[in-house]
Design a protein around this motif. Structure first.
Motif, PDB file in Angstrom:
ATOM      1  N   UNK A  19       0.839  -1.195   0.000  1.00 11.43           N
ATOM      2  CA  UNK A  19       0.000   0.000   0.000  1.00 11.43           C
ATOM      3  C   UNK A  19       0.878   1.251   0.000  1.00 11.43           C
ATOM      4  N   UNK A  20       0.350   2.307  -0.533  1.00 19.29           N
ATOM      5  CA  UNK A  20       1.080   3.570  -0.599  1.00 19.29           C
ATOM      6  C   UNK A  20       1.498   4.013   0.803  1.00 19.29           C
ATOM      7  N   UNK A  21       2.779   4.398   0.955  1.00 21.99           N
ATOM      8  CA  UNK A  21       3.243   4.850   2.268  1.00 21.99           C
ATOM      9  C   UNK A  21       3.924   6.225   2.217  1.00 21.99           C
ATOM     10  N   UNK A  22       4.095   6.770   1.005  1.00 21.46           N
ATOM     11  CA  UNK A  22       4.622   8.125   0.851  1.00 21.46           C
ATOM     12  C   UNK A  22       3.688   8.908  -0.064  1.00 21.46           C
ATOM     13  N   UNK A  23       3.314  10.097   0.348  1.00 25.22           N
ATOM     14  CA  UNK A  23       2.415  10.922  -0.465  1.00 25.22           C
ATOM     15  C   UNK A  23       3.166  11.752  -1.495  1.00 25.22           C
ATOM     16  N   UNK A  24       4.469  11.892  -1.300  1.00 26.89           N
ATOM     17  CA  UNK A  24       5.282  12.669  -2.238  1.00 26.89           C
ATOM     18  C   UNK A  24       6.706  12.126  -2.204  1.00 26.89           C
ATOM     19  N   UNK A  25       7.476  12.449  -3.217  1.00 28.37           N
ATOM     20  CA  UNK A  25       8.856  11.981  -3.285  1.00 28.37           C
ATOM     21  C   UNK A  25       9.636  12.459  -2.065  1.00 28.37           C
ATOM     22  N   UNK A  26      10.422  11.547  -1.473  1.00 29.04           N
ATOM     23  CA  UNK A  26      11.226  11.889  -0.304  1.00 29.04           C
ATOM     24  C   UNK A  26      12.653  12.157  -0.773  1.00 29.04           C
ATOM     25  N   UNK A  27      13.065  13.397  -0.691  1.00 30.53           N
ATOM     26  CA  UNK A  27      14.379  13.797  -1.200  1.00 30.53           C
ATOM     27  C   UNK A  27      15.500  13.164  -0.380  1.00 30.53           C
ATOM     28  N   UNK A  28      16.672  13.094  -0.992  1.00 29.18           N
ATOM     29  CA  UNK A  28      17.833  12.522  -0.325  1.00 29.18           C
ATOM     30  C   UNK A  28      18.121  13.259   0.988  1.00 29.18           C
ATOM     31  N   UNK A  29      18.326  12.488   2.056  1.00 34.35           N
ATOM     32  CA  UNK A  29      18.674  13.069   3.347  1.00 34.35           C
ATOM     33  C   UNK A  29      17.501  13.608   4.143  1.00 34.35           C
ATOM     34  N   UNK A  30      16.298  13.532   3.589  1.00 33.59           N
ATOM     35  CA  UNK A  30      15.124  14.049   4.284  1.00 33.59           C
ATOM     36  C   UNK A  30      14.412  12.916   5.045  1.00 33.59           C
ATOM     37  N   UNK A  31      13.968  13.227   6.251  1.00 34.50           N
ATOM     38  CA  UNK A  31      13.249  12.261   7.075  1.00 34.50           C
ATOM     39  C   UNK A  31      11.744  12.477   6.991  1.00 34.50           C
ATOM     40  N   UNK A  32      11.013  11.398   7.190  1.00 36.36           N
ATOM     41  CA  UNK A  32       9.557  11.491   7.281  1.00 36.36           C
ATOM     42  C   UNK A  32       9.064  10.357   8.168  1.00 36.36           C
ATOM     43  N   UNK A  33       8.105  10.656   9.004  1.00 41.03           N
ATOM     44  CA  UNK A  33       7.484   9.619   9.826  1.00 41.03           C
ATOM     45  C   UNK A  33       6.369   8.966   9.016  1.00 41.03           C
ATOM     46  N   UNK A  34       6.401   7.650   8.920  1.00 40.20           N
ATOM     47  CA  UNK A  34       5.381   6.936   8.139  1.00 40.20           C
ATOM     48  C   UNK A  34       4.577   6.010   9.051  1.00 40.20           C
ATOM     49  N   UNK A  35       3.326   5.807   8.684  1.00 40.04           N
ATOM     50  CA  UNK A  35       2.450   4.892   9.420  1.00 40.04           C
ATOM     51  C   UNK A  35       2.085   3.744   8.486  1.00 40.04           C
ATOM     52  N   UNK A  36       2.726   2.610   8.694  1.00 41.98           N
ATOM     53  CA  UNK A  36       2.560   1.460   7.798  1.00 41.98           C
ATOM     54  C   UNK A  36       2.197   0.189   8.568  1.00 41.98           C
ATOM     55  N   UNK A  37       1.746   0.354   9.812  1.00 42.91           N
ATOM     56  CA  UNK A  37       1.457  -0.803  10.651  1.00 42.91           C
ATOM     57  C   UNK A  37       2.667  -1.162  11.502  1.00 42.91           C
ATOM     58  N   UNK A  38       2.477  -2.066  12.432  1.00 44.64           N
ATOM     59  CA  UNK A  38       3.546  -2.479  13.342  1.00 44.64           C
ATOM     60  C   UNK A  38       4.414  -3.560  12.699  1.00 44.64           C
ATOM     61  N   UNK A  39       5.721  -3.408  12.803  1.00 44.37           N
ATOM     62  CA  UNK A  39       6.652  -4.446  12.379  1.00 44.37           C
ATOM     63  C   UNK A  39       6.770  -5.455  13.514  1.00 44.37           C
ATOM     64  N   UNK A  40       6.659  -6.734  13.204  1.00 48.49           N
ATOM     65  CA  UNK A  40       6.707  -7.792  14.220  1.00 48.49           C
ATOM     66  C   UNK A  40       7.708  -8.859  13.789  1.00 48.49           C
ATOM     67  N   UNK A  41       8.765  -9.047  14.572  1.00 48.91           N
ATOM     68  CA  UNK A  41       9.805 -10.030  14.262  1.00 48.91           C
ATOM     69  C   UNK A  41      10.046 -10.903  15.485  1.00 48.91           C
ATOM     70  N   UNK A  42      10.153 -12.194  15.258  1.00 55.26           N
ATOM     71  CA  UNK A  42      10.357 -13.132  16.360  1.00 55.26           C
ATOM     72  C   UNK A  42      11.824 -13.211  16.755  1.00 55.26           C
ATOM     73  N   UNK A  43      12.071 -13.153  18.071  1.00 57.23           N
ATOM     74  CA  UNK A  43      13.396 -13.333  18.642  1.00 57.23           C
ATOM     75  C   UNK A  43      13.293 -14.229  19.857  1.00 57.23           C
TER      76      UNK A  43
END
Length: 271
Positions: A19-43
Motif C-alpha cells: 500500500x502507498x506509504x509516501x504521499x510525495x517523493x522523499x528527497x535525499x537526506x530528508x526524514x519522514x514519519x510513516x504509518x505502515x502498521x507495526x513491524x513484528x519479528x520473532x526473537x
C-alpha cells in the motif's frame, strides 16, 4: 499488503506490492514519519528465556536515500519484559516510491540486539555453539563467505576436541605435539560416529572444504554457495554428539541444551 508485513519477514529479502506509504517523493537526506502498521519479528528473548514477537510502534522513521531507495528505522520491544531491539531496513522500489501501490523489496536488514535477544531458528540448542552458529549466519547475511566459514570450522574443531577429551582420546602424539586434525577426527569418529552417516566416508572432506575457504583458496562467491551445505553438516555433527547415549553425562556437564536441538530429521537444512 502493508509495508510492515514485508518488513516483518526480515531477514528474508522478499519483494511485494504494498500500500502507498509516501504521499510525495522523499528527497535525499530528508526524514519522514510513516504509518505502515507495526513491524513484528520473532526473537528468543534472553530475559524471558523464551521466543517472543518483538513489535514496533505505529510510526517508523523513513529516510530518503535515492530516487527509489529509502532507509527505515524501527525499535522493536518484547511484549513481556519490554527488552528492546533496534532494526534497520533498506527498501528498494521497482517504480516510484510515492506511487499508489509500489512494488518494493527488502534489500538489506540489520538488527542491533545488544545482547538482549537471539535470532529464532538460527541456533541448534547446543550451548556455546549457538553463539558461533549465529555469528556464522550473520556473516553469511552480510555476504562474508569466508567469515561465515571461519565460525563453522571453529565449531567442527571444538566439538571434535571436546568429544576426544570426554572419550579419553589423546589430542597430542607421543612427541607431545598436537595431533593432525585428520587423525584426531578419524579416532573420534570411529569411537562415537560424530560424522553424519551419509558423509561418514568423507568426514575430513568437510573440514578441508572449510579450510580451503578460510585460507583464501576459494572465492567469496564459492564460499557463499557452499555455506548452507557446510552449515547443515556441522549441525548434523552437533546432533549426532548430542544423541550419543554413552555421552549423556558429559553433555550435561558441558551445559548443552540438547532438548532444544533444532535439527529436522532426514538431514534437512536449518536456516
Amino acid at each position: 499488503m502493508r509495508l510492515s508485513e514485508l518488513l516483518s519477514k526480515a531477514p528474508a529479502k522478499e519483494e511485494a506490492q504494498v500500500e502507498r506509504f509516501l504521499n510525495a517523493r522523499l528527497a535525499w537526506g530528508k526524514h519522514k514519519t510513516i504509518e505502515v502498521g507495526k513491524v513484528a519479528i520473532n526473537f528468543k528473548c534472553k530475559t524471558c528465556d523464551d521466543a517472543r514477537t518483538f513489535m514496533s510502534g505505529d510510526r517508523l522513521s523513513c529516510l530518503g536515500v535515492g530516487d527509489r531507495v529509502v532507509s527505515i528505522d524501527a525499535c522493536l520491544k518484547c511484549p513481556v519484559c519490554e527488552a528492546t531491539v533496534e532494526a534497520w531496513f533498506l527498501v528498494v522500489s521497482r517504480d516510484e516510491l510515492d506511487g499508489q501501490a509500489p512494488t518494493v523489496r527488502l534489500e538489506r536488514y540489520v538488527d542491533n540486539r545488544r545482547g538482549m535477544a537471539r535470532r529464532v531458528g538460527v541456533s541448534a540448542g547446543a550451548g556455546d555453539f549457538d553463539d558461533l552458529l549465529e555469528r556464522a549466519q550473520l556473516a553469511y547475511e552480510e555476504q562474508l563467505g569466508a567469515g561465515s566459514m571461519v565460525y563453522l570450522r571453529k565449531i567442527f574443531e571444538a566439538i571434535t576436541k571436546q568429544v576426544a577429551d570426554i572419550a579419553g582420546i589423546p589430542t597430542t602424539g607421543n612427541n607431545g605435539a598436537r595431533k593432525p586434525f585428520r587423525s584426531l577426527l578419524q579416532e573420534v569418529d570411529e569411537r562415537h560416529h560424530i560424522i553424519p552417516l551419509a558423509f561418514s566416508s568423507e568426514g575430513y572432506k568437510l573440514f578441508s572444504e572449510l579450510s580451503e575457504i578460510v585460507h583464501g583458496d576459494s572465492s567469496e562467491e564459492m564460499a557463499l554457495r557452499k555455506y548452507h551445505p557446510c552449515r547443515s553438516l556441522v549441525i548434523g555433527i552437533i546432533q549426532n554428539v548430542a544423541s550419543d547415549q554413552d555421552m549423556q553425562w558429559a553433555i550435561d556437564a558441558l551445559g548443552w541444551n540438547i532438548n532444544g536441538l533444532n535439527v529436522p530429521s532426514g538431514g534437512a537444512m536449518v536456516q
